[in-house]
Design an enzyme around this catalytic site. Sequence first.
Site, PDB file in Angstrom:
ATOM      1  N   HIS A 201       0.865  -1.182   0.000  1.00 46.97           N
ATOM      2  CA  HIS A 201       0.000   0.000   0.000  1.00 46.97           C
ATOM      3  C   HIS A 201       0.894   1.222   0.000  1.00 46.97           C
ATOM      4  O   HIS A 201       1.551   1.527   1.002  1.00 46.97           O
ATOM      5  CB  HIS A 201      -0.899  -0.017   1.246  1.00 46.97           C
ATOM      6  CG  HIS A 201      -1.783   1.178   1.362  1.00 46.97           C
ATOM      7  ND1 HIS A 201      -3.064   1.202   0.848  1.00 46.97           N
ATOM      8  CD2 HIS A 201      -1.568   2.400   1.931  1.00 46.97           C
ATOM      9  CE1 HIS A 201      -3.606   2.388   1.100  1.00 46.97           C
ATOM     10  NE2 HIS A 201      -2.719   3.126   1.764  1.00 46.97           N
ATOM     11  N   HIS A 203       1.836   5.431  -1.077  1.00 43.97           N
ATOM     12  CA  HIS A 203       1.391   6.799  -1.331  1.00 43.97           C
ATOM     13  C   HIS A 203       2.438   7.502  -2.192  1.00 43.97           C
ATOM     14  O   HIS A 203       3.595   7.090  -2.242  1.00 43.97           O
ATOM     15  CB  HIS A 203       1.171   7.542  -0.015  1.00 43.97           C
ATOM     16  CG  HIS A 203      -0.051   7.104   0.718  1.00 43.97           C
ATOM     17  ND1 HIS A 203      -1.134   7.911   0.932  1.00 43.97           N
ATOM     18  CD2 HIS A 203      -0.384   5.904   1.274  1.00 43.97           C
ATOM     19  CE1 HIS A 203      -2.077   7.254   1.581  1.00 43.97           C
ATOM     20  NE2 HIS A 203      -1.638   6.027   1.814  1.00 43.97           N
ATOM     21  N   CYS A 234      -4.050   9.947   5.173  1.00 41.86           N
ATOM     22  CA  CYS A 234      -4.553   9.599   6.500  1.00 41.86           C
ATOM     23  C   CYS A 234      -4.796  10.859   7.327  1.00 41.86           C
ATOM     24  O   CYS A 234      -3.887  11.679   7.484  1.00 41.86           O
ATOM     25  CB  CYS A 234      -3.541   8.700   7.218  1.00 41.86           C
ATOM     26  SG  CYS A 234      -3.998   8.292   8.916  1.00 41.86           S
TER      27      CYS A 234
END
Length: 302
Positions: A201, A203, A234
Site C-alpha cells: 500500500h 502513497h 490519512c
Amino acid sequence: MTPTIRDVTLRDGLQLTGKPLPTERKVALVRELLALGVEELEIGSMARPDLVPAVADTLDVVAQLTPEELSRCWIWLATPRHVERARAAGATRFQYCFSASDSHNRANIGRDTETSLAAMPEAIAAAGPDGQVQLCIATSFTCPFEGVVPIERLEWILGDPRTEGASHVVIADTLGQADPAEVRRRVALAVERRGLPVVFHGHDTWGLGVANALAAVEAGAVTLDGALGGLGGCPFAPGASGNTATEDLAFGLRPSWATPESFATLVGLGQEITSTLGEGDRARVLGGALSEKAQAFPWTLR
C-alpha cells in the site's frame, strides 16, 4: 506474474475529501471498476463516523452488493467488534489494521500497538470459516510522530503468533516517504517471514509511488493498492498525501485488463470522481493521456 491492482478509492481515497460521495455513486463505482476488470477493491471502513464521515455509510454500501461482488471487496477495520458488525452486514473480506509505531496507532485507533495485536485472534475468529482477514501494518516505514520506524518493529509483528490465521500481509507506506530500496527490503522481509501473499500500500507524497510499487513487485508483492486520481491520505498522519493513482499503476504495470480502451475509461472515472469531490486529479499519467500532440500513441485519449 503481473500483480493484482486493488483500488482503494472508496476508503483511503475518501478520508481527506471535503465533500461526501453519495452511497448510490459508491455502489455504482464498485460495479464500474469490477466490470472494467479491476480485480479487487477496498470499499470502506469501520472507522468512527464522526472522525471519518466520508466512510460512515460503509455498511449501507455492503448491503447493496451481491455476495459475488463482496468476495472481491475489502473493508478496513481495527477491532474484533468491527469485524462482527461488517460480517453481520454480509462482508467476508477484512483488513485488520494497526500501526507499527505506537504513536500513530494511538492517534489513529486510540490504543498502543500491543493492544491491537493482542486482539487480532478474536478478530480472525469473528470473520468466520469463510472469511479472510489481512494483517495490515500501517507506518511500516515511517511514522509522522517518531520518524523512521525500526525494521525490528516490523519483524516483531510479522513473527508474533497472534497474527496466525491472517490471509495476507499488507505493508503500508502510510506517509509515502519510503524509497525503492527500503520497499524491497521490508516487502522481502514480509515475504520471507510469513510465506503469505503480500500487498503493498503506497502513497505518492514524494513522487515515488509507481517506483515503489515496482520495487515491491520485485521483492515479491502480489497486490498493489491505488486510488483514482491519486486521492487519499490519512487524517491522523500529518504529511501524508494521496495514494499512488490507480491510473498510474494500470499504465505502468499493464495488467491483463488494462487496454487503451479500458485505460481511457479509468482516466475518465478518475476525472469524474475528483471533480465531484472538488479535488484535484493527481494521476501522473493525465498529462500524457490528454495530450493533443501524441495522437499516434495508442494510450492517448481521443
